[in-house]
Design an enzyme around this catalytic site. Structure first.
Site, mmCIF file in Angstrom:
data_model
loop_
_atom_site.group_PDB
_atom_site.id
_atom_site.type_symbol
_atom_site.label_atom_id
_atom_site.label_comp_id
_atom_site.label_asym_id
_atom_site.label_seq_id
_atom_site.Cartn_x
_atom_site.Cartn_y
_atom_site.Cartn_z
ATOM 1 N N ASP A 106 0.852 -1.193 0.000
ATOM 2 C CA ASP A 106 0.000 0.000 0.000
ATOM 3 C C ASP A 106 0.885 1.239 0.000
ATOM 4 O O ASP A 106 2.034 1.199 0.469
ATOM 5 C CB ASP A 106 -0.919 0.001 1.231
ATOM 6 C CG ASP A 106 -1.922 1.151 1.195
ATOM 7 O OD1 ASP A 106 -2.514 1.387 0.121
ATOM 8 O OD2 ASP A 106 -2.100 1.824 2.220
ATOM 9 N N GLU A 142 0.824 5.644 0.714
ATOM 10 C CA GLU A 142 0.151 6.876 1.120
ATOM 11 C C GLU A 142 0.831 8.009 0.356
ATOM 12 O O GLU A 142 2.051 7.957 0.099
ATOM 13 C CB GLU A 142 0.256 7.097 2.627
ATOM 14 C CG GLU A 142 -0.345 5.983 3.481
ATOM 15 C CD GLU A 142 -1.827 5.763 3.261
ATOM 16 O OE1 GLU A 142 -2.495 6.674 2.723
ATOM 17 O OE2 GLU A 142 -2.312 4.672 3.609
ATOM 18 N N HIS A 171 -5.830 3.968 6.591
ATOM 19 C CA HIS A 171 -5.077 4.969 5.839
ATOM 20 C C HIS A 171 -3.662 5.208 6.363
ATOM 21 O O HIS A 171 -3.046 6.224 6.034
ATOM 22 C CB HIS A 171 -5.850 6.290 5.723
ATOM 23 C CG HIS A 171 -7.191 6.120 5.068
ATOM 24 N ND1 HIS A 171 -7.330 5.676 3.775
ATOM 25 C CD2 HIS A 171 -8.440 6.318 5.539
ATOM 26 C CE1 HIS A 171 -8.619 5.618 3.478
ATOM 27 N NE2 HIS A 171 -9.308 5.997 4.521
ATOM 28 N N ASP A 223 -3.181 -0.879 6.715
ATOM 29 C CA ASP A 223 -4.050 -1.243 5.600
ATOM 30 C C ASP A 223 -3.565 -2.526 4.923
ATOM 31 O O ASP A 223 -4.364 -3.348 4.469
ATOM 32 C CB ASP A 223 -4.117 -0.107 4.581
ATOM 33 C CG ASP A 223 -5.076 0.996 4.998
ATOM 34 O OD1 ASP A 223 -5.843 0.784 5.958
ATOM 35 O OD2 ASP A 223 -5.065 2.065 4.372
#
Length: 233
Positions: A9, A11, A147, A152
């Protein structure tokens, strides 16, 4: 050799896959039971709107390495015959990664990718929505620090395992890359209507705007073509 799954993941500073930058990347390799987590200094201020979602501030990344400095560590973590799995991979995480590699003049690896959101939409049509948090709630997993990348990733691993049951990663990869014939319009002003009743000018408008060239809409484009509804002119 069987594929090894790596859940990951990112960000970011925003939602543009071309212009926004990665501020955190995380991954989990369940076969080796090891994780990767790194904050990244994007070299620009993080907009308050982005911080409001992932809570990563300029102060948190000010002394962190750049993406170029982090890239080799991530490459080392993802070595071997792997498939990288992210939720909304095709439309967000993978394009972001490719853009970062290109921005820093780095060769993009020949990784395979899986989009867990695409799998959920295809094989769990009974669910009204398919966000990671909706899926988490549906399968009864406890709330996580949504988040933030590693939280996540761990949630995604649990949810994905529940969705695919005992299917192998190789089988999942093959199933998700098999073209499906779509009969019902999945979005837009004609959502829910049979493809045969969608006006030709609307189909051509989708084509001219590039909507049918998106990864998520390849099956839709193929279905229009098989029905003779999509012209090349």
């Amino acid at each position: 050799m069987p594929l090894r799954a790596i859940f990951y993941d990112t960000e970011t500073t925003g939602v543009s896959t071309k212009n926004d930058l990665i501020v955190e990347i995380a991954a989990y390799d369940p076969e080796r039971d090891v994780s990767f987590e790194q904050l990244i200094n994007p070299g620009i201020p993080i907009p308050p709107s982005a911080t409001g979602i992932h809570h990563i501030t300029d102060a948190m990344v000010s002394q962190k390495p750049s993406f170029k400095e982090v890239a080799q560590d991530f490459l080392d973590f993802c070595d071997g015959d792997v498939v990288l799995i992210a939720h909304n991979n095709d439309q967000f995480d993978q394009p972001l990664l490719e853009a970062e590699f290109s921005r820093h003049n780095l060769s993009f690896p020949n990784w395979k990718f899986l989009d867990s959101l695409k799998w959920a939409r295809r094989y769990r049509p009974d669910l009204p929505r398919h966000s990671l948090q909706v899926l988490r709630e549906n399968y009864g997993f406890p709330a996580n620090n949504a988040h933030r990348a590693l939280d996540d990733v761990i949630t995604l691993h649990r949810v994905f395992d529940a969705m695919v049951d005992d299917l192998s990663i190789d089988t999942i990869y093959e199933l998700l890359n098999v073209s499906q014939f779509i009969q019902i319009m999945p979005f837009g002003k004609y959502k829910g209507k049979p493809l045969q009743v969608v006006p030709p000018d609307y189909i051509q408008w989708l084509k001219s705007n590039g909507a049918l060239d998106k990864n998520d809409n390849k099956d839709l484009k193929s279905s229009f073509e098989k029905l003779g509804l999509l012209t090349t002119s």
